[in-house]
Every structure is written in structure tokens, then in C-alpha cells.
Design a protein around this motif. Structure first.
Motif, short mmCIF file in Angstrom:
data_model
loop_
_atom_site.label_atom_id
_atom_site.label_comp_id
_atom_site.label_asym_id
_atom_site.label_seq_id
_atom_site.Cartn_x
_atom_site.Cartn_y
_atom_site.Cartn_z
N THR A 58 0.84 -1.09 -0.03
CA THR A 58 0.37 -0.12 -0.04
C THR A 58 0.84 1.13 -0.04
O THR A 58 0.76 2.03 -0.72
CB THR A 58 -0.84 -0.05 0.98
OG1 THR A 58 -1.91 -1.21 0.99
CG2 THR A 58 -1.73 1.39 1.38
N GLN A 103 -8.94 -0.15 -1.65
CA GLN A 103 -9.56 -1.56 -0.71
C GLN A 103 -10.84 -1.29 -0.22
O GLN A 103 -11.75 -2.02 0.00
CB GLN A 103 -8.60 -2.05 0.14
CG GLN A 103 -8.78 -3.09 1.11
CD GLN A 103 -7.55 -3.76 1.86
OE1 GLN A 103 -6.47 -2.79 1.93
NE2 GLN A 103 -7.84 -4.76 2.43
N ASP A 179 -5.36 -1.06 -5.04
CA ASP A 179 -5.02 -1.50 -4.03
C ASP A 179 -5.86 -2.64 -3.31
O ASP A 179 -6.84 -2.52 -2.92
CB ASP A 179 -4.76 -0.46 -3.09
CG ASP A 179 -4.10 -0.85 -1.61
OD1 ASP A 179 -3.70 -2.09 -1.54
OD2 ASP A 179 -4.18 -0.02 -0.96
N GLU A 180 -5.51 -3.75 -3.80
CA GLU A 180 -6.35 -5.11 -2.93
C GLU A 180 -8.02 -4.75 -3.36
O GLU A 180 -8.64 -4.84 -2.16
CB GLU A 180 -6.05 -5.22 -1.66
CG GLU A 180 -4.78 -5.57 -1.45
CD GLU A 180 -4.50 -6.25 0.11
OE1 GLU A 180 -5.42 -6.73 0.34
OE2 GLU A 180 -3.48 -5.87 0.61
MG LIG Z 1 -2.25 -2.61 2.08
#
Ligand SMILES: [Mg+2]
Ligand SMILES: Nc1ncnc2c1ncn2[C@@H]1O[C@H](COP(=O)(O)OP(=O)(O)OP(=O)(O)O)[C@@H](O)[C@H]1O
Lengths: 357, 565
Positions: A58, A103, A179-180
């Protein structure tokens, strides 16, 4: 002279890349989070960033986006240098022309879905009518054309993330950071959305940097996978090569490619095998391991658990040195039973780096 | 078994409701009765509404209501102007010493407003400390509407500062940064994302400041008296204590004040629930990484200035006065000494006994309020039946809308009824009643929140593993809520020990509390000992609770692996 030449070449390479970082470092106080990262991503390619929790994935994305300033090194976006602390250069996020998917979705709760998606266009100064139609088009791409007037909180998790994706592509950004994006969704939805994202990235010819925890997600989406560990990239390669030739025992274990034994353990376990001179550790790739009768091989294992997975059985085995390995089997084998394993010598991957205890 | 439990909780509910009715509801009922029946004090319901028209038409009623509104609005505006930029800097940038500034901005809460105001008077009055040091005379400013607004804003701005910085920080990390990636510059990100999302939290804090302001007695009483500026609170006090005493008028002014406060609180609740985007909480936020750059110096100067003016300045004035042999002697080394503190120790003017009385009363009030809080929280969060719950909830929160002066009026009216066989009036008991009533919302809020945080499945687990209901409460619930209850009791102790206006009105004849002692010393011009007591009180009521709380936190941390929620 030579160093200079290398420098120029590197710079040229970075100027072709959609995203690149060089010797990137970032510290929070005494803690060094990113420790010298080099990475480059060609336009139209997808790179997956894989690594354990806390490895800095991240943080790396936030540095690329401009939400975090590096302590040292250089960051390039679309060929231009956007951050170089040595020269005091730092381009704020709004001038980097990137898309990003978060995310936790990060949809603005006080705006409607269409306003969320239209926001990047508004920031570019695009008029209301065009903004609406482009936002609508982006929403249509993710299958949410009917939801424009709703509040984000009135959507399901999967729909919210689709809005997040629409927002990232609506601005016409050529490069999108993920990001994820799917880690808050359940497995079934995740699998179908990986397909959708892959299709979208390919259709639009996007450059994608995709952070994930999930190996299969990374392998199915990316042209290349970079593995991050404690703020350093330990290997960056196309998925097949990564699986075939992990750079070190840690990567092999992280990707759960099979059992990694130290050279001494290997000598004991694989008795009739010549261990190469410099070898310190060896990977027994699980996809190359076959079950056979105990009389046919010197490699034995004891079954610890046997789980039925619908298509086949997953066996957890204990090797004589105590290490564990998981392989699949066609039929149920009772726990406690001894079985023989066969592996072709050429399938073994030798490392000259010791396996960490 | 289930029946017995229901019966137990039924008894608890009934007892709690009865106690709340006596402590909270009846005083307010008597204010309403007094407003309608002017002779209720003699136990008579004659001549209803006779007084109403006269009071409503009287000039006082209109001016004092208007003044309260103007003062409230002015303080809200001024506090917001001071607090919002500070909060934005604190939340969005890497501010050196951020936690220390937070701590410093907590200090205004530690200084009772009337004491801070006395500090301001000592500094800014003609020949006060400011004039002695710099030659500047700001008395004209201090004794004016802008002066009152300023002094009160210096006390209230931290409410907005903390609410706004908390919500700016949560929004900055989660939503505002995101807008930067999508092309918004820092200014646009603030106006389009941060500010609209923070509006509910900030608006709620503005309304809280409004309510605090219109309920405050000390500051308008000290400063307003010098230029005939009366607000509702001081108007009530005048009708109660100056001849001719006019109880019906006091009651009507009280009702007007309660209505204003209730409106503010009701509005605050509506905003907080209707437009709550739930932006605070959730995932842990990252510390801001944006550098202030060249603005570092100016930002630090601003923080230091506000901290000094809001806390350093009045505190220093109080300390200087406490250390002065005579006020007329001025700020000279030869005039400094510990005479005032020595005089306190001999108790010649009753300072020591006032402190003893206040600390004792504070302790008793804290214990009573703490148990009250537990009972109310238990009934509202764990009680079986829904009946009575909302009534209890409403009663417990009613004092929020009632300043000390109103509570005092209610107690006077209720406990002077001729029909009563016994009455706590003219004993220390009436002060305990007053403090508990005024402060009840704090322990209730803390304790209810603590009860709500204890997942009922923790209790279920204890029951399943063989503990009886009583043992479960004792072994699971009590240890988990104890820290919050204790913190709430400390708050009650601190505030009760320095309460001013209710003490002035209902303290038994010949009894001084800290508040009344300081007040009278100031009135009589023997300021030095008063300020020495004020100084000792601030130290004692700040450091002792802080010490207890930090000791508690240490215990909690060492045991937190066991009781992790
Ligand atoms: Mg992360
Ligand atoms: N503001 C901060 N201050 C100090 N340390 C931080 C801060 N933000 C992150 N870290 C630390 O930086 C490291 C990397 O964090 P990061 O969030 O980049 O990890 P990640 O690889 O994304 O992990 P995950 O897979 O759990 O999301 C962690 O050890 C984290 O504790």
C-alpha cells in the motif's frame, strides 16, 4: 564513463515506462518501510504486486499516487519524473493523472454514484453535460448504468467497488493503481470480478498496477508479478517463470510451490541423489510430485490430513525431516498412512541461498 | 428463573425511576408549577397565569432572551473562527508537537470559567497586569459584549477544535486524499470533500458551545454587571437573590432558558443522526504526512499564541495574584510571597474549611452519581422490558438542558414546600442533590456507552460456562465497565468541587464551598486568598484525576490482553 552510460540508458528506459521507480526509499521516523525499490512498468502492461501483510504494498502505491512523499529515490509517471527528494521535486497527486481503486472503496458518502464517478471529470473542468454522459458511460462499462442517482451506501460491496472502478477509468487515466480492490468481497464475487477487471484492462489498453494478497488473482491478471518483502522486491518476473524458477527459498515458500528443504535435510531425505556443490536448499515443487508405492522410491511421507475438495483430495504430508507439504491426490488416503513419493531429479530447484530456519 | 430475573430487573427499573423522579423530575415540575401558579410556594394553586402576561411583556424578559441568543451566537462564531483553522492544520499536516498542543487545549476545560474570568479581570482591568507590564489598558474591551464573547470563546473553542480535528483527520485520510488522486487540488479537496463531510460533527459541536454559553453564569455575571448586560442566567439569579424576590419571574426565565437549550440539544441530536456519514472510526487512519513547509513557523506561532492567550494568560494572572502580598503593590518582586497560601492554612477566612467542604461534597456527589449511572445504564441497556426505558433515558438527559441556576431554583421551590415533613434544605444534602442533578448526564453517558461496548455474548459465555446472573455481572460486566464509571465519577468530583452558581443559591447559611468562597473574596476585594484557593483547586482537581486516570490506564494496558474487547 561506463556508469554514466548506464545512467543514460536507465533514464531512457524510465522515460518509456508508464510507471517506474528507482532506488525508492521511504521511512517513517526510524522505521524504513520501503528499502530501495526498482520497478518499471511498460504502457499497456499489468503488473501485480504480491507480498505478505505489512510488506509495504500500500505504501508503494501511495508513493506512486503522490499521497506519500519518498525519502529518497525517484518516481516516474508516464515518462516524467514526479518525485525526486534529492532535487526537491514533488508533484502533488492531482497532477499525476492516475486512476486508483481502493481496498475500502473510498466512495464519497455525500455524493451520488454519478457524482462520484464524474468528480475526476469535474476536476478537469469538463462541462456538466459531457461529464454526465461520460460518467454514465463509465458506469455502463461496469454494469451499473441504472444506479447513478443512488447514494454509495445504498449499494452492495461488489457494486460499490464497481463504482470505484468506474471512477478510476472515467477520467480517461491511462494508468490505474489497484490496492487490493477485491479483498473485502467474498470468494465467488472475487473470482468473477477478477475476470471483469482483466477484461476491462485489456479492452481499454490500461496500464495496471495491481496489489493483492491472492496468488491466483495475481497470476491470472498480470503480465508480470513483483514480490515484495519487507520493503524490497525479491523477484519480478512473468507468472510462469516465477512458478518455474523462484529466486530463493523464501519466494518458493511464500508462493506455496512445495516443500523447501535445507541441503542437509535433502541429503537425508533424497538418499540416492547427488546434491550440487554450492547448494544450500532445494524446492520439491508440489506439481511435480507423484504418489507411488513405498517400494518404488526412497522418498517417504506420512499423511497428516486428507481433505476432500470436490474435484480431488488435498493431502497434507510430513516428510522425514519434519517439513510439511501439500499435494493433491485422486483418492482418499487415511491419515497416519505411509506413502511413497516420486519426483524427477530435473524437477528439483536448487538454491545457493540457505533456507531460513 | 426467567420470571425471577424479570422481577429483579422490574424492581431495579422501578427504584431507578422513582429516584430519578425525586432528583430530576420534581424540581423541574415545580419550576413549571411556579411559572403558572404564583403562590405555589405557599402550597396554593390560586391565581393561575396571573403573572404570565406581566413577565412576558416585561422589558427584562425580551432583552435577556435576546442577550442570551446574541451571546450564544457570538461565542459560537468566535470559537469556530479560532478552532476551525487550528483543527485543519492539526488534522491535515504534520504539526510538530501535535499531542502537546492537544493537551494544552484541554487545559481551558480544567479551569472553571468563573476563575478564568477573574483572571482576565485582574489582567485587563484598569491598572491590571497588562497595563502594569505594557501600559495598554483593555478594560473598555473586557467590559463590553465583544469582551464577554472573547473570554467565553477562549473557554469553549477546544470543544470545536477537538470535534473538527478528529473528523478532519478521519476524512482526510480516507476521503480527501482520494479526491487528490482524482485531480482535486488541496483547496478543492477541502471545500468539496472534507468540509461537507465534517459538517455534522462540527455543527454538533457548535450547538454544544451554544448551549454551554447560554447556561454559563460566572462570566456574564462578573463582566456583564459592569455595563448592565443581563442574560437569562443572570436575570434568574437577580430575581432569586435581589429584593424584591420574584419567584414566578425566575421560573419563567428558567423555562425560556430550558427551551433554548433543549432546542440546541434537539437540533444537535438531529444533525448528528440524520447526516452521520460514519466517517470517524472504522479503519485506523494514517498519520498525516504532509509537510507544512514554509508555513511551519506561522502555524506554530498561531498555536502558541492561542494556547498562551487561552490558558497561560489567565493562569498566570491567577498565580500572580495569589503570590501578591497586596493587590495595590503590583507586580514587583518585593510584593511577592506566600502569605496568601500561609493564610489559607490558618483557615482564618474559612478557606481551608471551604476546600474541605467542597472536596467532601464532590466525593459524595461522585459516588451517588456513579451508582445512579450504573443503575440507569443497567436498566436501559440490559433491562428486560422496553417500558420505562425511554422515560428513564429522557429524565437522565434532562439536566443537560438545565444550567445550575435553574436546578437551584427547582430545588428551592421543591424543598421549601410547607407540606414536607422533612427536607434537606439548609443542610449539605441539598448541595449533593444539586450536584448530582446537574452532573447526572455525564456518568450516564459514559456508563451507558461502556455497557453498550460490552458484547452481550461475553455475558452469555459466562452464563454458559456456569456463572449465575449475579456472578456474571460481578465477574464480567463490572470489571469491564469499571474504568469508564470511575472516569465519569472523577469528572463529577472535579466539576462538583468547583461548582459556583447552585452553591451560591442553595448552600446552607454559613457554609462556604470553594466556588462561593472565591466568589465572595473577589466581591469583598480580598482577592489574594481567593486566587490562592482557586490556584490550589485547579491544581488539585486537575492533577489528582489525571494521576488516577493514567494509573488506571497502566493497569488496563497490562491487563488488556486478558480483557481485550
Ligand atoms: Mg495494504
Ligand atoms: N503512517 C505510518 N506510520 C508508521 N508506520 C506506518 C504508517 N503506515 C504504514 N506503516 C507501516 O508500514 C508498513 C507497510 O505498510 P503497508 O500498509 O504498506 O503494508 P501492506 O503491504 O499494504 O500490508 P497489507 O497487506 O496488510 O495491506 C507496515 O509495517 C506498517 O505498520
Amino acid at each position: 564513463m561506463l556508469a554514466n552510460l548506464k545512467e543514460t540508458n536507465l533514464r531512457a528506459a524510465h522515460e518509456d515506462a508508464a510507471l517506474a521507480v528507482r532506488s525508492l526509499r521511504l521511512s517513517y521516523g526510524p522505521a524504513e518501510i520501503l528499502r530501495g525499490i526498482d520497478l518499471s512498468l511498460a504502457p499497456g502492461k499489468a503488473l501485480a504486486l504480491l507480498g505478505p501483510s505489512g510488506s509495504g504494498k500500500t505504501t508503494l502505491l501511495r508513493v506512486l499516487a503522490g499521497l506519500e512523499a519518498p525519502s529518497a529515490g525517484e518516481v516516474f509517471v508516464h515518462g516524467g519524473c514526479v518525485a525526486a527528494p534529492a532535487r526537491g521535486l514533488f508533484l502533488p497527486p492531482e497532477r499525476r493523472k492516475l486512476g486508483m481503486v481502493f481496498q475500502d472503496y473510498a466512495l464519497w458518502p455525500h455524493m451520488s454514484v454519478a457524482q462520484n464517478v464524474g468528480f475526476p471529470l469535474e476536476m478537469q473542468g469538463i462541462g456538466r453535460a459531457e461529464r454526465l454522459s461520460r460518467a454514465q458511460a463509465a458506469l455502463a462499462r461496469v454494469g451499473l448504468e441504472a444506479m447513478g442517482d443512488r447514494r454509495p451506501s445504498a449499494l452492495s460491496g461488489g457494486q460499490q467497488q464497481r463504482v470505484g472502478i468506474a471512477r478510476a477509468i472515467a477520467s480517461g487515466a491511462r494508468t490505474v493503481l489497484f490496492d487490493e480492490p477485491l479483498s473485502n468481497l467474498d470468494r465467488e464475487l472475487r473470482e468473477s470480478m477478477v475476470d471483469e477487471i482483466a477484461g476491462l484492462v485489456a479492452d481499454l489498453g490500461l496500464t495496471a498496477l495491481y496489489v493483492t494478497h491472492d496468488h491466483s488473482e495475481a497470476f491470472s491478471l498480470a503480465d508480470e508479478v513483483a514480490i515484495l518483502r519487507e520493503g524490497q522486491i525479491v523477484q519480478a518476473a512473468p507468472p510462469e517463470i516465477l512458478v518455474d524458477r523462484p529466486a530463493n527459498p523464501w519466494v518458493a515458500e511464500f508462493l506455496r510451490l512445495g516443500a523447501v528443504l535445507s541441503a542437509d535435510a535433502a541429503r537425508a531425505v533424497l538418499r540416492d541423489l547427488a546434491v550440487p556443490q554450492m547448494a544450500k536448499a532445494v524446492l520439491l515443487p508440489r506439481r511435480d510430485i507423484r504418489i507411488c508405492g513405498t517400494s518404488e522410491t526412497s522418498l517417504r511421507a506420512r499423511v497428516l490430513r486428507c481433505l476432500f475438495r470436490g474435484d480431488d483430495y488435498q493431502l497434507a504430508l510430513a516428510l522425514p525431516d519434519g517439513s510439511e507439504i501439500q499435494i493433491s491426490a485422486a483418492s482418499r488416503i487415511a491419515p497416519g498412512q505411509e506413502i511413497g513419493l516420486h519426483i524427477a531429479p530435473e524437477a528439483l530447484r536448487w538454491f545457493d541461498i540457505p533456507k531460513r530456519p | 428463573m426467567a420470571e425471577r430475573r424479570a422481577a429483579v430487573s422490574g424492581v431495579t427499573t422501578a427504584l431507578t425511576t422513582a429516584a430519578l423522579i425525586v432528583v430530576v423530575a420534581l424540581p423541574f415540575v415545580f419550576i413549571v408549577l411556579q411559572a403558572i401558579f404564583p403562590d405555589i410556594g405557599a402550597g396554593s394553586f390560586s391565581r393561575p397565569f396571573e403573572h404570565l402576561g406581566a413577565v412576558l411583556k416585561s422589558e427584562d424578559f425580551a432583552t435577556q432572551s435576546a442577550n442570551s441568543l446574541i451571546l450564544g451566537a457570538g461565542v459560537v462564531l468566535t470559537s469556530a473562527l479560532i478552532a476551525t483553522p487550528l483543527a485543519a492544520i492539526r488534522a491535515l499536516y504534520r504539526l510538530p508537537g501535535a499531542l502537546i498542543w492537544d493537551l494544552l487545549f484541554l487545559v481551558p476545560f480544567m479551569i472553571p470559567p468563573y476563575i478564568a474570568t477573574l483572571g482576565w479581570v485582574l489582567s485587563l482591568q484598569p491598572a491590571g497586569y497588562l497595563q502594569q507590564l505594557t501600559g495598554i489598558n483593555l478594560a473598555g474591551f473586557l467590559f463590553s459584549l465583544p469582551g464577554i464573547v472573547f473570554v467565553m470563546a477562549m473557554h469553549t473553542f477546544p470543544v470545536i477544535y477537538f470535534a473538527a480535528s478528529r473528523s478532519f483527520a478521519a476524512i482526510g485520510a480516507r476521503y480527501s486524499d482520494v479526491s487528490r488522486v482524482f485531480g482535486a487540488g488541496p483547496g478543492r479537496a477541502f471545500w468539496r470533500i472534507t468540509l461537507p463531510l465534517a459538517t455534522p460533527a462540527v455543527a454538533a459541536s457548535l450547538l454544544l458551545v451554544f448551549a454551554m454559553t447560554i447556561e454559563e453564569y460566572g462570566t456574564p455575571a462578573v463582566l456583564g454587571a459592569r455595563f448592565d448586560f443581563d442574560v437569562l442566567v443572570t436575570g434568574i439569579d437577580t430575581s432569586l437573590s435581589d429584593w424584591p424576590i420574584d419567584l414566578p419571574k425566575a421560573a419563567l426565565l428558567s423555562l425560556a432558558l430550558i427551551a433554548l437549550s433543549l432546542a440546541a440539544f434537539g437540533f444537535q441530536r438531529r444533525i448528528a443522526t440524520a447526516r452521520d456519514f460514519d466517517v470517524v472510526g472504522g479503519k485506523s487512519t494514517r498519520a498525516p504526512q504532509r509537510n507544512l513547509g514554509i508555513w511551519r513557523g506561522p502555524a506554530l506561532t498561531l498555536f502558541a499564541l492561542v494556547a498562551f492567550v487561552s490558558t497561560g494568560f489567565p493562569l498566570l494572572a491567577i498565580l500572580a495574584t495569589a503570590l501578591s502580598r497586596t493587590i495595590s503593590g503590583g507586580l514587583k518582586p518585593s510584593n511577592m510571597g506566600f502569605e496568601n497560601f500561609r493564610a489559607i492554612m490558618t483557615d482564618s477566612s474559612g478557606a481551608l474549611s471551604a476546600m474541605g467542604t467542597s472536596f467532601g461534597l464532590g466525593l459524595v456527589a461522585a459516588i451517588v452519581a456513579g451508582f445512579f449511572g450504573i443503575a440507569i445504564a443497567y436498566v436501559t441497556t440490559r433491562g428486560g422490558s422496553g417500558r420505562g426505558r425511554s422515560l428513564i433515558d429522557a429524565l437522565a438527559m434532562l439536566p443537560n438542558a438545565a444550567p445550575g441556576v435553574v436546578v437551584a431554583l427547582g430545588l428551592i421551590l421543591l424543598w421549601n414546600q410547607p407540606a414536607l415533613p422533612v427536607t434537606p434544605y439548609n443542610t449539605l444534602g441539598i448541595l449533593v442533590l444539586a450536584y448530582v442533578c446537574i452532573l447526572l448526564p455525564q456518568p450516564v453517558r459514559y456508563t451507558v456507552a461502556a455497557f453498550q461496548q460490552v458484547n452481550p455474548s461475553l455475558e452469555a459465555a459466562a452464563r454458559v460456562h456456569g456463572a449465575s446472573a449475579t456472578r456474571t455481572a460481578w465477574r464480567v460486566l463490572v470489571p469491564l465497565v469499571a474504568p469508564s464509571v470511575l472516569a465519569a465519577m472523577l469528572l463529577v468530583f472535579t466539576v462538583a468541587a468547583r461548582e459556583l452558581v447552585a452553591s451560591l443559591l442553595v448552600a446552607p447559611v454559613g457554609t462556604d464551598t470553594i466556588g462561593t468562597y472565591v466568589w465572595r473574596q473577589f466581591d469583598q476585594g480580598s482577592i489574594g486568598e481567593g486566587m490562592a484557593v482557586a490556584f490550589l483547586t485547579i491544581i488539585a482537581t486537575t492533577l489528582v484525576p489525571l494521576g488516577i486516570l493514567s494509573a488506571l490506564r497502566k493497569v488496563e494496558r497490562s491487563g488488556s490482553s486478558a480483557t481485550n474487547l
